[in-house]
Design a protein around this motif. Sequence first.
Motif, PDB file in Angstrom:
ATOM      1  N   THR A 293     -11.192   2.774   3.559  1.00  0.00           N
ATOM      2  CA  THR A 293      -9.954   2.891   2.841  1.00  0.00           C
ATOM      3  C   THR A 293      -8.849   3.646   3.731  1.00  0.00           C
ATOM      4  OG1 THR A 293     -11.556   3.124   0.945  1.00  0.00           O
ATOM      5  CG2 THR A 293      -9.085   3.816   0.751  1.00  0.00           C
TER       6      THR A 293
ATOM      7  N   ILE B 253      12.866  -1.653   5.274  1.00  0.00           N
ATOM      8  CA  ILE B 253      12.434  -0.579   4.488  1.00  0.00           C
ATOM      9  C   ILE B 253      13.275  -0.145   3.098  1.00  0.00           C
ATOM     10  CG2 ILE B 253      13.795   1.156   5.672  1.00  0.00           C
ATOM     11  CD1 ILE B 253      11.171   2.714   5.987  1.00  0.00           C
TER      12      ILE B 253
ATOM     13  N   VAL C 214       8.942  -4.136   0.257  1.00  0.00           N
ATOM     14  CA  VAL C 214       7.990  -2.679   0.505  1.00  0.00           C
ATOM     15  C   VAL C 214       6.927  -2.712  -0.624  1.00  0.00           C
ATOM     16  CG1 VAL C 214       8.368  -0.324  -0.131  1.00  0.00           C
ATOM     17  CG2 VAL C 214       9.954  -1.206   1.185  1.00  0.00           C
TER      18      VAL C 214
ATOM     19  N   ASN D  68      -9.102   9.484  -4.470  1.00  0.00           N
ATOM     20  CA  ASN D  68      -9.560   8.020  -3.985  1.00  0.00           C
ATOM     21  C   ASN D  68      -8.334   7.207  -3.819  1.00  0.00           C
ATOM     22  OD1 ASN D  68     -12.243   8.871  -3.469  1.00  0.00           O
ATOM     23  ND2 ASN D  68     -12.903   8.319  -5.600  1.00  0.00           N
TER      24      ASN D  68
ATOM     25  N   ARG E 113      -6.009   8.249  -1.000  1.00  0.00           N
ATOM     26  CA  ARG E 113      -6.243   7.695   0.112  1.00  0.00           C
ATOM     27  C   ARG E 113      -6.078   6.245   0.330  1.00  0.00           C
ATOM     28  NH1 ARG E 113     -11.617   8.817  -0.114  1.00  0.00           N
ATOM     29  NH2 ARG E 113     -11.447  10.874  -0.034  1.00  0.00           N
ATOM     30  N   ALA E 114      -5.863   5.248  -1.005  1.00  0.00           N
ATOM     31  CA  ALA E 114      -5.695   3.986  -0.494  1.00  0.00           C
ATOM     32  C   ALA E 114      -4.146   3.546  -0.362  1.00  0.00           C
ATOM     33  CB  ALA E 114      -6.390   3.266  -2.094  1.00  0.00           C
ATOM     34  N   VAL E 115      -3.388   4.586  -0.847  1.00  0.00           N
ATOM     35  CA  VAL E 115      -1.790   4.351  -0.776  1.00  0.00           C
ATOM     36  C   VAL E 115      -1.224   4.531   0.825  1.00  0.00           C
ATOM     37  CG1 VAL E 115       0.333   4.763  -1.585  1.00  0.00           C
ATOM     38  CG2 VAL E 115      -1.486   4.653  -2.896  1.00  0.00           C
ATOM     39  N   PRO E 116      -0.943   3.682   1.512  1.00  0.00           N
ATOM     40  CA  PRO E 116      -0.490   3.769   2.863  1.00  0.00           C
ATOM     41  C   PRO E 116       0.730   4.678   2.982  1.00  0.00           C
ATOM     42  CG  PRO E 116      -0.838   1.598   2.521  1.00  0.00           C
ATOM     43  CD  PRO E 116      -1.034   2.302   1.184  1.00  0.00           C
ATOM     44  N   SER E 117       0.510   5.709   3.755  1.00  0.00           N
ATOM     45  CA  SER E 117       1.846   6.798   3.757  1.00  0.00           C
ATOM     46  C   SER E 117       3.196   6.135   4.322  1.00  0.00           C
ATOM     47  CB  SER E 117       1.292   8.001   4.801  1.00  0.00           C
ATOM     48  OG  SER E 117       0.894   7.464   6.098  1.00  0.00           O
ATOM     49  N   LEU E 118       2.952   5.094   4.826  1.00  0.00           N
ATOM     50  CA  LEU E 118       4.121   4.534   5.193  1.00  0.00           C
ATOM     51  C   LEU E 118       4.817   3.800   4.082  1.00  0.00           C
ATOM     52  CD1 LEU E 118       6.255   3.279   7.363  1.00  0.00           C
ATOM     53  CD2 LEU E 118       4.537   1.400   7.852  1.00  0.00           C
ATOM     54  N   ALA E 119       3.923   3.059   3.347  1.00  0.00           N
ATOM     55  CA  ALA E 119       4.438   2.431   2.209  1.00  0.00           C
ATOM     56  C   ALA E 119       5.114   3.419   1.214  1.00  0.00           C
ATOM     57  CB  ALA E 119       3.217   1.642   1.481  1.00  0.00           C
TER      58      ALA E 119
ATOM     59  N   ALA F 175       8.245   4.130   2.683  1.00  0.00           N
ATOM     60  CA  ALA F 175       9.211   3.237   2.317  1.00  0.00           C
ATOM     61  C   ALA F 175       9.689   3.020   1.026  1.00  0.00           C
ATOM     62  CB  ALA F 175       8.674   2.138   2.874  1.00  0.00           C
ATOM     63  N   PHE F 176       8.606   3.365   0.059  1.00  0.00           N
ATOM     64  CA  PHE F 176       8.964   3.138  -1.319  1.00  0.00           C
ATOM     65  C   PHE F 176      10.010   4.165  -1.923  1.00  0.00           C
ATOM     66  CE2 PHE F 176       8.024   4.045  -5.853  1.00  0.00           C
ATOM     67  CZ  PHE F 176       7.849   2.796  -6.512  1.00  0.00           C
TER      68      PHE F 176
ATOM     69  N   THR G  88      -6.751  19.648   4.976  1.00  0.00           N
ATOM     70  CA  THR G  88      -6.713  18.319   5.062  1.00  0.00           C
ATOM     71  C   THR G  88      -5.297  17.625   4.770  1.00  0.00           C
ATOM     72  OG1 THR G  88      -9.102  18.098   4.235  1.00  0.00           O
ATOM     73  CG2 THR G  88      -7.655  16.173   4.290  1.00  0.00           C
TER      74      THR G  88
ATOM     75  N   VAL H  36      -2.539  18.749   7.626  1.00  0.00           N
ATOM     76  CA  VAL H  36      -2.684  17.801   8.750  1.00  0.00           C
ATOM     77  C   VAL H  36      -2.164  16.411   8.598  1.00  0.00           C
ATOM     78  CG1 VAL H  36      -4.281  16.696  10.536  1.00  0.00           C
ATOM     79  CG2 VAL H  36      -4.649  19.337   9.808  1.00  0.00           C
ATOM     80  N   ASN H  37      -2.624  15.892   7.334  1.00  0.00           N
ATOM     81  CA  ASN H  37      -2.060  14.783   6.761  1.00  0.00           C
ATOM     82  C   ASN H  37      -0.585  14.642   6.825  1.00  0.00           C
ATOM     83  OD1 ASN H  37      -3.622  12.545   6.409  1.00  0.00           O
ATOM     84  ND2 ASN H  37      -4.335  13.193   4.430  1.00  0.00           N
TER      85      ASN H  37
ATOM     86  N   ALA I 197       1.206  14.602  10.223  1.00  0.00           N
ATOM     87  CA  ALA I 197       1.181  13.671  10.795  1.00  0.00           C
ATOM     88  C   ALA I 197       2.109  12.460  10.247  1.00  0.00           C
ATOM     89  CB  ALA I 197      -0.338  12.734  10.692  1.00  0.00           C
TER      90      ALA I 197
ATOM     91  N   GLU J 195      -3.964  22.334  12.456  1.00  0.00           N
ATOM     92  CA  GLU J 195      -5.365  22.175  12.046  1.00  0.00           C
ATOM     93  C   GLU J 195      -6.147  23.504  12.635  1.00  0.00           C
ATOM     94  OE1 GLU J 195      -7.767  20.020  11.025  1.00  0.00           O
ATOM     95  OE2 GLU J 195      -9.523  20.481  11.865  1.00  0.00           O
TER      96      GLU J 195
END
Lengths: 240, 236
Positions: free
Chosen positions: A173, A200, A206, B82, B85-91, B94-95, B167, B170-171, B174, B217
């Motif tokens: 995931t 973007i 997006v 959970n 975690r599945a949602v990409p940070s880039l998305a 962008a959203f 956690t 650090v996320n 990044a 960290e």
Amino acid sequence: MFLVEPAHSFAAVEIHNRSGSSCIAQNKLCPGWIIDNFDRYTHPLLQHVYLTVVSVGIGFAIAFSLALVAHRRRWLVGPIVGLTGVLYTLPSLAVFFLLLPITGRGTTTAVIALTSYTLQIIFRNIVAGLDNVPAEAKDAGLGSGLTDRQLLWRVELPLALPEIIAGLRIASTTTVGLATLAVFAGAGGLGSEIVTGSNITFKTGVVTAGGLAVLLALALDIVLLGVQRALSPWRRVQSA
Amino acid sequence: MIDPVAGFLTPFRDAVDFILHTREAQTGGVQVGGLSEALNFTWEHLKVSGAAIGIACALAVPIGLALGHIGKGELLAISISNIGRAVPSLALIAFFVAYIGVGFTNVTLALVLLAIPPILTNTYVGVRQVDREVIDAGRGMGLTAFQVVRQIELPLALATVFGGIRTSAVNVVATATIAPLAGVLTLGDYILSANVYGEDGRLAGAILVALLALTVEFAFAGLQRLAAPRGLKIAS
């Protein structure tokens, strides 16, 4: 040239009729556009699947080997957790460009960065899974004459399976999410549909790319759950 | 003859030079690089990350404590992390750019959403892990529900709570690297605007972001150790 032209304008008319070009012009969320343009997501999606599966696969192979070595030599657990912890902490985007002078742009760089990120998660879960195997089960195995190797493969690993799979699920995931950044390493993936050009700010694009990434994460999660069920037939008997 | 080791190290030496000394931009005209610019970007990076972590703690810790205390909402507390975690940070970034717009506030909000799940889940789990007998002893001594949370559950869960904050931190650090896409000039600008800063600038950005993440960290790992009650440390 002239032969292509009519077909091209026909396609344009069709998009206009189905989704309304005004919807895209106003930058709203346009389901019609997604249906008509789904083709352009196929290749990035496949690249994304490739990046994720290969990275988690290699990550599992490395972490599994490390865990088996550390299972017999406990003093190695600390240093391995520390080292993989540093790899886990380094932001993938930074790792892409730190690797650039060494491995260049492209899929290899992205796979190395993504793989290094999975090691900590998978290693920890395998070690924890092996540690949590009940002593009675191991004694029973040794008592029935299993060698150390047989004990590992027939008793310890099968009983540790739920935790091993749990680690793989977290890793897959997370990797799906991080692989959206692989576009910056020149490795494509769904991120390319988010950042290239003015995408973007393109709402429909997006949402489509992000949504596909979430669906991919879910799909891989379900596959891994299926693997767990297939590899632990005794649990099915128990719950039946 | 070119020494292969020196050849391999040259880009990194040039990147360090970029951090220490200003030079003309690739696009010409303005000066880029140098310590003061790097410090400005680092400060912006820390500001947006710190704001996000602060707000996320202020929201997620009390909710996690409350849910953990009454023992309800386990499904919410676990599944939110959970889904997160599945949602990409880039998305996610962008959203926010596509729907709300660019700027410091919007990036902070996006990072808050990213930071909440691990803190909420860890706080919940940390409180649930507290020995029931300790809580019963507290109740028997006449502590109110608030005192039980404040004097028993929170101290005993604190190390786990800090694990979640670590956690998230650090996320967030990044992810703040891609904040320049949303108009906030963090260290990621060196990486994303290579046409201005050049290859040396991009590698310099990667080095600085990596160092910043490692610093965060280790700082939070230290805080996590300090956060464990003295009694627990003796026991372990």
